[in-house]
Design a protein around this motif. Structure first.
Motif, PDB file in Angstrom:
ATOM      1  N   LEU A 156      23.069 -18.802 -30.644  1.00 42.45           N
ATOM      2  CA  LEU A 156      24.099 -20.175 -30.157  1.00 42.45           C
ATOM      3  C   LEU A 156      25.512 -20.588 -29.454  1.00 42.45           C
ATOM      4  O   LEU A 156      24.678 -20.966 -28.602  1.00 42.45           O
ATOM      5  N   ASP A 157      25.569 -19.275 -29.760  1.00 47.32           N
ATOM      6  CA  ASP A 157      26.720 -19.060 -29.126  1.00 47.32           C
ATOM      7  C   ASP A 157      26.221 -18.806 -27.318  1.00 47.32           C
ATOM      8  O   ASP A 157      26.939 -19.192 -26.510  1.00 47.32           O
ATOM      9  N   ALA A 158      25.577 -18.087 -27.507  1.00 49.00           N
ATOM     10  CA  ALA A 158      25.003 -17.965 -26.160  1.00 49.00           C
ATOM     11  C   ALA A 158      24.585 -18.238 -25.373  1.00 49.00           C
ATOM     12  O   ALA A 158      25.215 -18.986 -23.883  1.00 49.00           O
ATOM     13  N   GLY A 159      23.421 -19.807 -26.044  1.00 49.21           N
ATOM     14  CA  GLY A 159      23.303 -20.915 -24.907  1.00 49.21           C
ATOM     15  C   GLY A 159      24.720 -21.461 -24.621  1.00 49.21           C
ATOM     16  O   GLY A 159      24.328 -21.876 -23.822  1.00 49.21           O
ATOM     17  N   LEU A 160      25.451 -21.874 -25.653  1.00 45.58           N
ATOM     18  CA  LEU A 160      26.184 -22.636 -25.166  1.00 45.58           C
ATOM     19  C   LEU A 160      26.867 -21.953 -23.801  1.00 45.58           C
ATOM     20  O   LEU A 160      27.644 -22.717 -23.254  1.00 45.58           O
ATOM     21  N   ASP A 161      27.224 -20.747 -24.187  1.00 44.60           N
ATOM     22  CA  ASP A 161      27.437 -19.769 -22.550  1.00 44.60           C
ATOM     23  C   ASP A 161      26.696 -20.516 -21.604  1.00 44.60           C
ATOM     24  O   ASP A 161      27.573 -20.544 -20.206  1.00 44.60           O
ATOM     25  N   HIS A 162      26.018 -20.685 -21.682  1.00 43.92           N
ATOM     26  CA  HIS A 162      24.773 -20.813 -20.735  1.00 43.92           C
ATOM     27  C   HIS A 162      24.590 -22.430 -20.037  1.00 43.92           C
ATOM     28  O   HIS A 162      25.685 -22.019 -18.471  1.00 43.92           O
ATOM     29  N   LEU A 163      24.968 -23.367 -21.280  1.00 44.95           N
ATOM     30  CA  LEU A 163      25.710 -24.432 -20.457  1.00 44.95           C
ATOM     31  C   LEU A 163      26.910 -24.570 -19.850  1.00 44.95           C
ATOM     32  O   LEU A 163      27.116 -25.593 -18.711  1.00 44.95           O
TER      33      LEU A 163
END
Length: 372
Positions: A156-163
């Protein structure tokens, strides 16, 4: 009027404003105490309280009827062209920039929340390792244990970084064919080890504030397990004493039994037992429930609180059984190591849930009770 023409309802504006303001407050502080202080200060203002109340009253309506429709409308090229014509290019660009800035604030706040949750996720995983799968399923929290919590959080943290990267590039297209990968298994293991070390020190500090005897029991258990030839027996004894003294320090037996009768929402099937001397005592799980609910009135049973109380009681029972195990020392050592992790995890969460029970005013009373 333009928002009405854009078909953005008042509920959406109230909720988005409350969310963004809250996230900006969180984003401004570096530690949790600062966040709490800032939120408390911000919500004391009458106009803020009124806005928050209005937003909360509209949440259900918005989530049921407005959210999916709003997302559908604003995410189409035709809608974007219409809004640009409606507002004018310059005003539309300023609005888009402001929306991107607000979104970034929300995403950064979510990342901070994840960083705060990560150690507690490890704590919960360790606390639950002694509980049977059947009881975890009955708790209603089995989804949390379908895969390692820390692994889910890193993804989830990686997904937020992507956004955040998408926003930084000036794009609003958040659709991705493949979800971003989280940390590798080795990285997750390394992070888990570091978080357990952090939890161990954090728990030591917390129990020391309550009573130095509790610190001695906790630290002594780890040292005995690491250095003593009779480590499993000594460590299990120290951990049982840690649990018993903490629970006894928080409330005496009369308080716990009275609380279970008056403030727990359903009758406890085994809230107490009678000793051979005829004394009525609360069960360890009842004492643990008192702790995790902060000794307050319980309107509705909370699955997390229930699971943590069960973990405390069942971990103590396992450790009690190991105290006099002299035949298979390797098995005893493995059980105590598991118990140490479960105690660390369960108490790390329980002492946070306890809230009002552990205020500075009550710490002195707890210290006196622990020493008795």
């Amino acid at each position: 009027m333009r928002f009405k023409a854009m078909r953005v309802c008042n509920e959406a504006l109230l909720i988005i404003e409350a969310l963004v303001v809250g996230c900006r407050i969180l984003d401004a502080g570096d530690d949790l105490d600062t966040w709490y202080d800032r939120l408390d200060e911000a919500t004391r203002e009458p106009h803020a309280q009124a806005a928050l109340k209005a937003a909360l009253l509209k949440v259900d309506v918005f989530l049921q009827d407005g959210l999916s429709a709003l997302i559908e409308r604003i995410d189409t090229p035709a809608t974007k062209r219409y809004h640009r014509r409606l507002l004018g290019a310059a005003r539309y660009d300023r609005l888009a920039e402001a929306v991107a800035d607000d979104l970034a604030a929300v995403l950064r706040a979510l990342k901070r929340a994840i960083e705060f949750i990560k150690p507690l996720a490890v704590a919960l995983q360790d606390a639950a390792q002694i509980i049977s799968e059947k009881k975890i399923e009955q708790s209603g929290l089995s989804l949390l244990f379908s895969r390692p919590l820390l692994e889910m959080l890193t993804q989830l943290d990686a997904g937020l970084d992507h956004l955040l990267d998408v926003l930084a590039d000036g794009r609003f297209d958040f659709k991705v064919d493949q979800p971003p990968e989280g940390a590798s298994p080795d990285e997750v293991t390394e992070l888990m080890t570091a978080l357990r070390e952090w939890l161990s020190e954090d728990l030591r500090v917390r129990v020391t504030k309550l009573n130095k005897v509790l610190e001695r029991k906790y630290v002594g258990a780890s040292e005995a397990l690491a250095m003593s030839c009779d480590g499993p027996s000594q460590a299990s004894n120290s951990l049982v004493e840690l649990i018993d003294r903490l629970l006894r320090g928080v409330a005496d037996k009369e308080q716990v039994l009275a609380w279970a009768d008056a403030h727990y929402p359903v009758p406890l099937t085994k809230s107490s037992f009678v000793t051979t001397a005829g004394e009525v005592l609360p069960t360890k799980r009842t004492e643990a429930l008192f702790l995790v609910y902060g000794g307050g009135h319980v309107d509705e049973i909370q699955p997390l609180n229930e699971l943590v109380a069960t973990a405390i009681a069942e971990t103590r029972a396992q450790l009690q059984a190991v105290k006099h195990a002299d035949e298979d020392l390797e098995l005893a050592r493995a059980q105590v190591e598991q118990g140490l992790g479960a105690v660390r995890g369960a108490l790390s969460i329980a002492l946070r849930l306890a809230g009002p029970l552990l205020t500075e005013e009550k710490t002195a009373d707890i210290e006196d009770a622990v020493d008795r």
